[in-house]
Design a protein around this motif. Structure first.
Motif, PDB file in Angstrom:
ATOM      1  N   ASN A 174      10.122  -0.680 -13.340  1.00 50.98           N
ATOM      2  CA  ASN A 174      11.444  -1.082 -12.831  1.00 50.98           C
ATOM      3  C   ASN A 174      11.576  -0.816 -11.341  1.00 50.98           C
ATOM      4  N   VAL A 175      11.095   0.364 -10.906  1.00 54.69           N
ATOM      5  CA  VAL A 175      11.177   0.706  -9.478  1.00 54.69           C
ATOM      6  C   VAL A 175      10.324  -0.258  -8.660  1.00 54.69           C
ATOM      7  N   LYS A 176       9.106  -0.538  -9.147  1.00 55.38           N
ATOM      8  CA  LYS A 176       8.192  -1.430  -8.419  1.00 55.38           C
ATOM      9  C   LYS A 176       8.797  -2.819  -8.259  1.00 55.38           C
ATOM     10  N   GLN A 177       9.362  -3.331  -9.340  1.00 52.26           N
ATOM     11  CA  GLN A 177       9.963  -4.670  -9.311  1.00 52.26           C
ATOM     12  C   GLN A 177      11.091  -4.742  -8.274  1.00 52.26           C
ATOM     13  N   LYS A 178      11.943  -3.697  -8.257  1.00 59.45           N
ATOM     14  CA  LYS A 178      13.082  -3.713  -7.343  1.00 59.45           C
ATOM     15  C   LYS A 178      12.669  -3.352  -5.919  1.00 59.45           C
ATOM     16  N   THR A 224       0.827  -1.216   0.000  1.00 60.63           N
ATOM     17  CA  THR A 224       0.000   0.000   0.000  1.00 60.63           C
ATOM     18  C   THR A 224       0.854   1.256   0.000  1.00 60.63           C
ATOM     19  N   ASN A 225       1.798   1.367   0.976  1.00 59.26           N
ATOM     20  CA  ASN A 225       2.566   2.619   1.006  1.00 59.26           C
ATOM     21  C   ASN A 225       3.543   2.716  -0.163  1.00 59.26           C
ATOM     22  N   THR A 226       4.014   1.583  -0.674  1.00 59.47           N
ATOM     23  CA  THR A 226       4.873   1.608  -1.869  1.00 59.47           C
ATOM     24  C   THR A 226       4.076   2.099  -3.071  1.00 59.47           C
ATOM     25  N   ALA A 227       2.836   1.602  -3.212  1.00 61.88           N
ATOM     26  CA  ALA A 227       1.969   2.015  -4.323  1.00 61.88           C
ATOM     27  C   ALA A 227       1.662   3.508  -4.241  1.00 61.88           C
ATOM     28  N   ASP A 228       1.416   4.015  -3.016  1.00 63.58           N
ATOM     29  CA  ASP A 228       1.132   5.444  -2.833  1.00 63.58           C
ATOM     30  C   ASP A 228       2.322   6.292  -3.272  1.00 63.58           C
ATOM     31  N   MET A 229       3.520   5.857  -2.871  1.00 66.12           N
ATOM     32  CA  MET A 229       4.722   6.608  -3.232  1.00 66.12           C
ATOM     33  C   MET A 229       4.972   6.581  -4.742  1.00 66.12           C
ATOM     34  N   LEU A 230       4.783   5.410  -5.342  1.00 63.97           N
ATOM     35  CA  LEU A 230       5.002   5.296  -6.787  1.00 63.97           C
ATOM     36  C   LEU A 230       3.988   6.126  -7.569  1.00 63.97           C
ATOM     37  N   ARG A 231       2.773   6.245  -7.027  1.00 64.52           N
ATOM     38  CA  ARG A 231       1.755   7.072  -7.679  1.00 64.52           C
ATOM     39  C   ARG A 231       2.206   8.540  -7.684  1.00 64.52           C
ATOM     40  N   GLN A 277      14.809   4.166   3.143  1.00 66.87           N
ATOM     41  CA  GLN A 277      16.021   4.673   2.508  1.00 66.87           C
ATOM     42  C   GLN A 277      16.455   3.776   1.343  1.00 66.87           C
ATOM     43  N   ALA A 278      16.254   2.478   1.497  1.00 67.16           N
ATOM     44  CA  ALA A 278      16.596   1.547   0.421  1.00 67.16           C
ATOM     45  C   ALA A 278      15.756   1.838  -0.824  1.00 67.16           C
ATOM     46  N   LEU A 279      14.470   2.188  -0.599  1.00 68.08           N
ATOM     47  CA  LEU A 279      13.583   2.505  -1.717  1.00 68.08           C
ATOM     48  C   LEU A 279      14.023   3.797  -2.401  1.00 68.08           C
ATOM     49  N   VAL A 280      14.480   4.780  -1.618  1.00 65.48           N
ATOM     50  CA  VAL A 280      15.023   6.013  -2.193  1.00 65.48           C
ATOM     51  C   VAL A 280      16.205   5.683  -3.110  1.00 65.48           C
ATOM     52  N   GLY A 281      17.032   4.752  -2.663  1.00 63.18           N
ATOM     53  CA  GLY A 281      18.179   4.327  -3.464  1.00 63.18           C
ATOM     54  C   GLY A 281      17.754   3.720  -4.791  1.00 63.18           C
ATOM     55  N   VAL A 282      16.676   2.928  -4.756  1.00 61.20           N
ATOM     56  CA  VAL A 282      16.148   2.316  -5.992  1.00 61.20           C
ATOM     57  C   VAL A 282      15.672   3.408  -6.947  1.00 61.20           C
ATOM     58  N   VAL A 283      14.899   4.377  -6.429  1.00 60.88           N
ATOM     59  CA  VAL A 283      14.373   5.471  -7.267  1.00 60.88           C
ATOM     60  C   VAL A 283      15.534   6.269  -7.868  1.00 60.88           C
ATOM     61  N   GLN A 284      16.551   6.548  -7.046  1.00 57.59           N
ATOM     62  CA  GLN A 284      17.699   7.315  -7.530  1.00 57.59           C
ATOM     63  C   GLN A 284      18.425   6.581  -8.660  1.00 57.59           C
ATOM     64  N   ARG A 285      18.649   5.275  -8.477  1.00 62.99           N
ATOM     65  CA  ARG A 285      19.366   4.500  -9.503  1.00 62.99           C
ATOM     66  C   ARG A 285      18.559   4.394 -10.798  1.00 62.99           C
ATOM     67  N   GLU A 286      17.247   4.216 -10.665  1.00 62.64           N
ATOM     68  CA  GLU A 286      16.419   4.086 -11.866  1.00 62.64           C
ATOM     69  C   GLU A 286      16.286   5.418 -12.611  1.00 62.64           C
ATOM     70  N   LEU A 333       9.954  -4.176  -4.377  1.00 61.73           N
ATOM     71  CA  LEU A 333       9.337  -5.323  -3.707  1.00 61.73           C
ATOM     72  C   LEU A 333      10.279  -6.530  -3.677  1.00 61.73           C
ATOM     73  N   GLY A 334      11.541  -6.272  -4.062  1.00 58.26           N
ATOM     74  CA  GLY A 334      12.523  -7.367  -4.056  1.00 58.26           C
ATOM     75  C   GLY A 334      13.152  -7.543  -2.685  1.00 58.26           C
ATOM     76  N   GLU A 335      13.936  -8.573  -2.542  1.00 60.70           N
ATOM     77  CA  GLU A 335      14.553  -8.941  -1.257  1.00 60.70           C
ATOM     78  C   GLU A 335      15.428  -7.828  -0.689  1.00 60.70           C
ATOM     79  N   GLU A 336      16.162  -7.156  -1.584  1.00 62.74           N
ATOM     80  CA  GLU A 336      17.143  -6.154  -1.144  1.00 62.74           C
ATOM     81  C   GLU A 336      16.487  -5.061  -0.306  1.00 62.74           C
ATOM     82  N   VAL A 337      15.321  -4.585  -0.734  1.00 66.02           N
ATOM     83  CA  VAL A 337      14.635  -3.498  -0.029  1.00 66.02           C
ATOM     84  C   VAL A 337      13.875  -4.020   1.187  1.00 66.02           C
TER      85      VAL A 337
END
Length: 455
Positions: free
Chosen positions: A54-58, A25-32, A72-81, A60-64
């Motif tokens: 790409n952001v959604k896939q990563k 839910t909160n991941t979907a809200d942020m991606l929206r 913060q891990a999710l911020v890293g994903v957004v920054q890299r993508e 919800l992956g193990e790393e995050v």
């Protein structure tokens, strides 16, 4: 640069960082929120879809999920993508110009009229001379716009490069070949060819630039695109990419558009790396493009490395050392020194350029200062100091009421402006005294109020 996108994404990043646990839910809200920010900034829909997927896939992956700080891990994903969207996935070499050819290396500039091609040729010539130590020749193959040849001759002279003169009666292909012959005979390292632009894409234009390309076989063919074009930038990029074997993109007027996101789509549409970004009208307003650092700036993380690089380029180290020795030796900080400090600030791009590269929290700490107003104030202060005598600059304590009135008339300002400038000088002078005693923190606190809006 990309102000609205930066503000929106900086807020999302702040929210993400605060999340102790990520859920669908909160991941979907942020991606929206991220999706809306990109679309509002004119990023092309296909690029947005791929980015979000790409952001959604990563995310919800193990790393995050397994991270101790998932936000913060999710911020890293957004920054890299985001960096990947702008070409980081092509590798660091992709955004560099290639000189792997028998000199001269030919750079062909393509784009619509009004994109800033001619000015960009001048900026690029300056960059290659100063940063790469190349001997540069420029030539204009634009025989349709009467002022084009003269404009390129002027900007080329301003940056200290060589110019190959042409006439509007010459044929563009003949111009390019003649310039190439001249460059070979005079041992130039680089030849930059400015081509004609049209208000819209037409068959004749594409045939002409294709013929020039076939005749001189450039090692670099750069597509110059105006970041303010919006979605039209994407259609133009497609047309040029179909007609020419482009090797890279130059984004212009990034500083003039609050949205500018269409520029981010051009790399996605063409598959070609962004090599340079035009960030100011001045001839030193061209930056080598770094996708990772640009992603940091868009996400409100700043680009301190670029700030340091600009400071190194612009600051007169010898003058700074002289001032430091003077202050340490008990010398007084006078109005000549104050004017020199204002000049150094202008050399590294002015207040707005510095602010653009600072992280969001520092920009917010400036309290919404009007940087354009602050820069006007800096220029006004320089004008006031220029209206003083050499004795007044060396001994500011001499400046009393009658002298203030004379200085105000000479600078075309009110006496209150002179008083304000002298007050700001007094603050700087007192900071310099503290610096002599090593009171750096006191000095930083003392900087409050030095510039308009900085409260």
């Amino acid at each position: 640069m990309l102000d609205n996108l930066t503000q929106r994404l900086a807020k999302v990043v702040k929210t993400m960082r605060g999340e102790a646990r990520l859920t669908e839910t909160n991941t979907a809200d942020m991606l929206r929120e991220v999706r809306l920010a990109l679309l509002e900034a004119d990023v092309a829909l296909p690029a947005v879809r791929e980015f979000i997927a790409n952001v959604k896939q990563k995310a919800l992956g193990e790393e995050v999920i397994a991270s101790l700080t998932p936000g913060q891990a999710l911020v890293g994903v957004v920054q890299r993508e985001l960096a990947s969207l702008m070409g980081a996935d092509l590798g660091p070499e992709a955004s560099q110009l290639s000189f792997a050819t028998q000199p001269p290396a030919i750079i062909l500039m393509a784009g619509l009229q009004g994109a800033g091609k001619t000015t960009t040729v001048g900026k690029l010539a300056k960059y290659l001379r100063e940063q790469k130590k190349k001997k540069v020749l420029t030539v204009s193959a634009d025989v349709y716009r009467p002022a084009a040849i003269g404009q390129l001759q002027t900007v080329t002279a301003q940056v200290g490069a060589d110019f190959f003169p042409t006439e509007i009666t010459d044929k563009p292909v003949d111009i390019a070949l003649a310039a190439l012959d001249y460059a070979k005979r005079h041992y130039h390292d680089v030849l930059i060819i400015d081509t004609a632009g049209r208000l819209g894409i037409d068959e004749a234009m594409m045939k002409e630039i294709s013929a020039i390309h076939a005749a001189v076989k450039p090692i670099e063919t750069l597509f110059v695109v105006d970041a303010m074009l919006g979605q039209d930038a994407i259609n133009t990029a497609k047309a040029f990419n179909d007609a020419l074997p482009l090797t890279g993109i130059v984004l212009t007027k990034l500083d003039g558009d609050a949205r500018g996101g269409a520029a981010l789509s051009v790399r996605h549409i063409t598959g070609k790396p962004i090599k340079f970004a035009g960030t100011a009208e001045k001839l030193d307003g061209l930056e080598a493009f770094d996708p990772t650092r640009m992603a940091n700036r868009i996400l409100g993380m700043g680009d301190i490395l670029a700030l340091v690089e600009e400071a190194q380029k612009g600051v007169d180290v010898a003058a700074a050392k002289d001032l430091a020795h003077k202050i340490k030796g008990g010398g007084k900080f006078d109005l000549n020194d104050f004017k020199a400090q204002l000049g150094q600030m202008k050399k590294i791009g002015g207040l707005s350029n510095l602010m653009d590269k600072l992280p969001a929290q520092f920009q917010q700490a400036a309290g919404g200062a009007n940087m354009d107003q602050a820069e006007k104030q800096v220029r006004r202060m320089e004008g006031i100091i220029n209206s003083m005598t050499a004795q007044e600059r060396a001994k500011p304590e001499l400046i009393k009421a009658s002298r203030k009135r004379r200085i105000a008339v000479g600078a075309g300002v009110q006496v209150q402006e002179v008083n304000r400038m002298l007050s700001q000088f007094d603050q700087m002078q007192s900071m310099m005294k503290k610096l002599k005693g090593g009171g750096m923190m006191k000095m930083m606190r003392g900087m409050k109020g030095m510039m308009p809006g900085m409260r």
